[in-house]
Scaffold this motif. Structure first.
Motif, PDB file in Angstrom:
ATOM      1  N   GLU A   1      66.365  14.184  30.694  1.00  0.00           N
ATOM      2  CA  GLU A   1      67.672  14.788  30.948  1.00  0.00           C
ATOM      3  C   GLU A   1      68.827  14.033  30.294  1.00  0.00           C
ATOM      4  O   GLU A   1      69.872  14.628  30.027  1.00  0.00           O
ATOM      5  CB  GLU A   1      67.912  14.882  32.458  1.00  0.00           C
ATOM      6  N   GLY A   2      68.651  12.742  30.066  1.00  0.00           N
ATOM      7  CA  GLY A   2      69.728  11.955  29.470  1.00  0.00           C
ATOM      8  C   GLY A   2      70.985  11.904  30.314  1.00  0.00           C
ATOM      9  O   GLY A   2      72.089  11.702  29.802  1.00  0.00           O
ATOM     10  N   SER A   3      70.821  12.080  31.627  1.00  0.00           N
ATOM     11  CA  SER A   3      71.980  12.134  32.522  1.00  0.00           C
ATOM     12  C   SER A   3      72.491  10.751  32.909  1.00  0.00           C
ATOM     13  O   SER A   3      73.545  10.621  33.522  1.00  0.00           O
ATOM     14  CB  SER A   3      71.633  12.914  33.788  1.00  0.00           C
ATOM     15  N   ALA A   4      71.750   9.723  32.585  1.00  0.00           N
ATOM     16  CA  ALA A   4      72.165   8.349  32.873  1.00  0.00           C
ATOM     17  C   ALA A   4      71.835   7.482  31.676  1.00  0.00           C
ATOM     18  O   ALA A   4      70.802   7.676  31.028  1.00  0.00           O
ATOM     19  CB  ALA A   4      71.467   7.817  34.125  1.00  0.00           C
ATOM     20  N   SER A   5      72.706   6.527  31.387  1.00  0.00           N
ATOM     21  CA  SER A   5      72.461   5.624  30.270  1.00  0.00           C
ATOM     22  C   SER A   5      71.403   4.595  30.660  1.00  0.00           C
ATOM     23  O   SER A   5      71.078   4.430  31.839  1.00  0.00           O
ATOM     24  CB  SER A   5      73.752   4.918  29.863  1.00  0.00           C
ATOM     25  N   ARG A   6      70.899   3.874  29.676  1.00  0.00           N
ATOM     26  CA  ARG A   6      69.926   2.826  29.945  1.00  0.00           C
ATOM     27  C   ARG A   6      70.520   1.770  30.864  1.00  0.00           C
ATOM     28  O   ARG A   6      69.870   1.295  31.806  1.00  0.00           O
ATOM     29  CB  ARG A   6      69.482   2.190  28.622  1.00  0.00           C
ATOM     30  N   ASP A   7      71.777   1.382  30.619  1.00  0.00           N
ATOM     31  CA  ASP A   7      72.427   0.368  31.448  1.00  0.00           C
ATOM     32  C   ASP A   7      72.615   0.864  32.875  1.00  0.00           C
ATOM     33  O   ASP A   7      72.449   0.099  33.837  1.00  0.00           O
ATOM     34  CB  ASP A   7      73.793  -0.019  30.856  1.00  0.00           C
ATOM     35  N   GLU A   8      72.971   2.138  33.024  1.00  0.00           N
ATOM     36  CA  GLU A   8      73.133   2.702  34.371  1.00  0.00           C
ATOM     37  C   GLU A   8      71.807   2.712  35.118  1.00  0.00           C
ATOM     38  O   GLU A   8      71.750   2.402  36.309  1.00  0.00           O
ATOM     39  CB  GLU A   8      73.713   4.119  34.277  1.00  0.00           C
ATOM     40  N   MET A   9      70.750   3.076  34.414  1.00  0.00           N
ATOM     41  CA  MET A   9      69.431   3.108  35.052  1.00  0.00           C
ATOM     42  C   MET A   9      68.982   1.704  35.440  1.00  0.00           C
ATOM     43  O   MET A   9      68.440   1.474  36.530  1.00  0.00           O
ATOM     44  CB  MET A   9      68.411   3.735  34.094  1.00  0.00           C
ATOM     45  N   GLN A  10      69.225   0.751  34.552  1.00  0.00           N
ATOM     46  CA  GLN A  10      68.871  -0.640  34.836  1.00  0.00           C
ATOM     47  C   GLN A  10      69.625  -1.138  36.065  1.00  0.00           C
ATOM     48  O   GLN A  10      69.049  -1.775  36.957  1.00  0.00           O
ATOM     49  CB  GLN A  10      69.195  -1.503  33.621  1.00  0.00           C
ATOM     50  N   ASN A  11      70.914  -0.838  36.141  1.00  0.00           N
ATOM     51  CA  ASN A  11      71.731  -1.279  37.273  1.00  0.00           C
ATOM     52  C   ASN A  11      71.270  -0.625  38.572  1.00  0.00           C
ATOM     53  O   ASN A  11      71.241  -1.261  39.632  1.00  0.00           O
ATOM     54  CB  ASN A  11      73.198  -0.949  37.015  1.00  0.00           C
ATOM     55  N   LEU A  12      70.892   0.652  38.505  1.00  0.00           N
ATOM     56  CA  LEU A  12      70.401   1.359  39.688  1.00  0.00           C
ATOM     57  C   LEU A  12      69.128   0.712  40.219  1.00  0.00           C
ATOM     58  O   LEU A  12      68.986   0.484  41.431  1.00  0.00           O
ATOM     59  CB  LEU A  12      70.141   2.826  39.338  1.00  0.00           C
ATOM     60  N   ILE A  13      68.211   0.389  39.330  1.00  0.00           N
ATOM     61  CA  ILE A  13      66.935  -0.198  39.752  1.00  0.00           C
ATOM     62  C   ILE A  13      67.148  -1.584  40.342  1.00  0.00           C
ATOM     63  O   ILE A  13      66.569  -1.928  41.385  1.00  0.00           O
ATOM     64  CB  ILE A  13      65.951  -0.238  38.569  1.00  0.00           C
ATOM     65  N   VAL A  14      67.980  -2.396  39.696  1.00  0.00           N
ATOM     66  CA  VAL A  14      68.282  -3.725  40.236  1.00  0.00           C
ATOM     67  C   VAL A  14      68.915  -3.614  41.617  1.00  0.00           C
ATOM     68  O   VAL A  14      68.570  -4.368  42.539  1.00  0.00           O
ATOM     69  CB  VAL A  14      69.204  -4.508  39.273  1.00  0.00           C
ATOM     70  N   SER A  15      69.828  -2.663  41.779  1.00  0.00           N
ATOM     71  CA  SER A  15      70.490  -2.469  43.083  1.00  0.00           C
ATOM     72  C   SER A  15      69.486  -2.089  44.157  1.00  0.00           C
ATOM     73  O   SER A  15      69.554  -2.562  45.292  1.00  0.00           O
ATOM     74  CB  SER A  15      71.577  -1.393  42.975  1.00  0.00           C
ATOM     75  N   MET A  16      68.533  -1.214  43.809  1.00  0.00           N
ATOM     76  CA  MET A  16      67.516  -0.806  44.783  1.00  0.00           C
ATOM     77  C   MET A  16      66.630  -1.975  45.182  1.00  0.00           C
ATOM     78  O   MET A  16      66.291  -2.142  46.352  1.00  0.00           O
ATOM     79  CB  MET A  16      66.670   0.330  44.212  1.00  0.00           C
ATOM     80  N   ILE A  17      66.254  -2.785  44.196  1.00  0.00           N
ATOM     81  CA  ILE A  17      65.393  -3.931  44.481  1.00  0.00           C
ATOM     82  C   ILE A  17      66.085  -4.895  45.430  1.00  0.00           C
ATOM     83  O   ILE A  17      65.521  -5.354  46.431  1.00  0.00           O
ATOM     84  CB  ILE A  17      65.011  -4.655  43.180  1.00  0.00           C
ATOM     85  N   PHE A  18      67.341  -5.203  45.123  1.00  0.00           N
ATOM     86  CA  PHE A  18      68.103  -6.158  45.919  1.00  0.00           C
ATOM     87  C   PHE A  18      68.426  -5.610  47.305  1.00  0.00           C
ATOM     88  O   PHE A  18      68.155  -6.237  48.328  1.00  0.00           O
ATOM     89  CB  PHE A  18      69.373  -6.531  45.155  1.00  0.00           C
ATOM     90  N   ALA A  19      68.989  -4.404  47.340  1.00  0.00           N
ATOM     91  CA  ALA A  19      69.466  -3.853  48.607  1.00  0.00           C
ATOM     92  C   ALA A  19      68.331  -3.493  49.552  1.00  0.00           C
ATOM     93  O   ALA A  19      68.503  -3.520  50.770  1.00  0.00           O
ATOM     94  CB  ALA A  19      70.330  -2.618  48.332  1.00  0.00           C
ATOM     95  N   ALA A  20      67.184  -3.180  49.006  1.00  0.00           N
ATOM     96  CA  ALA A  20      66.080  -2.716  49.853  1.00  0.00           C
ATOM     97  C   ALA A  20      65.293  -3.850  50.484  1.00  0.00           C
ATOM     98  O   ALA A  20      64.460  -3.606  51.352  1.00  0.00           O
ATOM     99  CB  ALA A  20      65.139  -1.844  49.022  1.00  0.00           C
TER     100      ALA A  20
END
Length: 253
Positions: free
Chosen positions: A75-94
């Motif tokens: 879909e290209g709805s999120a950039s690579r940096d946005e996806m990377q930040n989302l995954i890091v946030s999930m790892i940390f927050a969870a």
């Protein structure tokens, strides 16, 4: 969470260190080795996630990161940096907040063994016990907010845009906000919600999962084991930010 995300089991210990240290970002003002630990954790985690995303693109698996990367590619709805930040946030927050909340629960019940016995005999109190534990000894003990307008509080002028630090535990033990709040009681009905998950547009997306994990854990432990007691030295993370014991030696029964 690492299994859900698709992190190889051999990397679990490294992830545990990074997610613990990155949580100290809310305690940077205390200085010492905290800034260096946070920087090392952020750098390590972001570099690792970048490599993991590349691996999942090349060979997708049955995990969340593979699914996210596939959607991003399609879909290209999120950039690579946005996806990377989302995954890091999930790892940390969870991970960090929930594991420390469970540890804080055990400390609390070690101080209130009668309440532990009550929970073991009445597992239907589990959800209420979790809310009471989060109220009494929250793992997130501070909320950061900005004043939306000029206002005055008890003779103190607060200009618009001022960053405010709200002490969660102090509020949640205040009988004016929580009637009977100066007593830990898993049977007491509380109509006021806990503060650490935020509210409105800024409500924590992971709140249901955190509640579920602890709600599953506590009644099983209470039904099978006697009341916990602390059996050795305990050191604590800073009170401001994400807080709880660094280590918690326990004895049951």
């Amino acid at each position: 969470m690492t299994e859900l995300l698709g992190v190889p089991p051999e990397d679990f210990p490294t992830f545990r260190t990074w997610t613990s240290d990155i949580g100290l970002v809310f305690s940077l003002a205390l200085g010492g080795d905290i800034p260096a630990r946070v920087e090392a954790a952020v750098t390590g985690l972001y570099d690792y996630v970048d490599g993991l995303m590349a691996a999942k693109r090349a060979a997708p698996g049955d995990d969340l990161i593979s699914a996210l990367v596939s959607i991003q590619q399609a879909e290209g709805s999120a950039s690579r940096d946005e996806m990377q930040n989302l995954i890091v946030s999930m790892i940390f927050a969870a991970h960090d907040t929930t594991r420390l909340q469970l540890a804080n629960a055990m400390v609390t019940f070690s101080e209130h063994p009668d309440q532990w016995k009550l929970l073991g005999e009445n597992p239907e109190l589990a959800q209420q016990a979790v809310e009471e534990v989060m109220r009494w000894r929250p793992s997130t003990n501070a909320l950061f907010r900005y004043a939306p307008a000029d206002f005055e509080f008890r003779g103190e002028s607060i200009p618009k845009g001022t960053m405010l630090l709200v002490g969660v535990q102090a509020v949640q033990r205040d009988p004016q906000a929580f009637p009977g709040g100066d007593v830990f009681d898993i049977t007491a009905p509380r109509s006021t919600p806990v503060l650490q998950f935020g509210g409105g547009l800024h409500y924590c997306l992971g709140a249901p999962l955190a509640r579920l994990e602890i709600t599953e854990s506590l009644p099983v432990l209470a039904a099978r084991l006697g009341a916990p007691s602390i059996s050795g030295p305990v050191s604590w993370r800073p009170a401001i930010g994400i807080t709880g014991p660094n280590e918690l030696p326990l004895r049951f029964g």
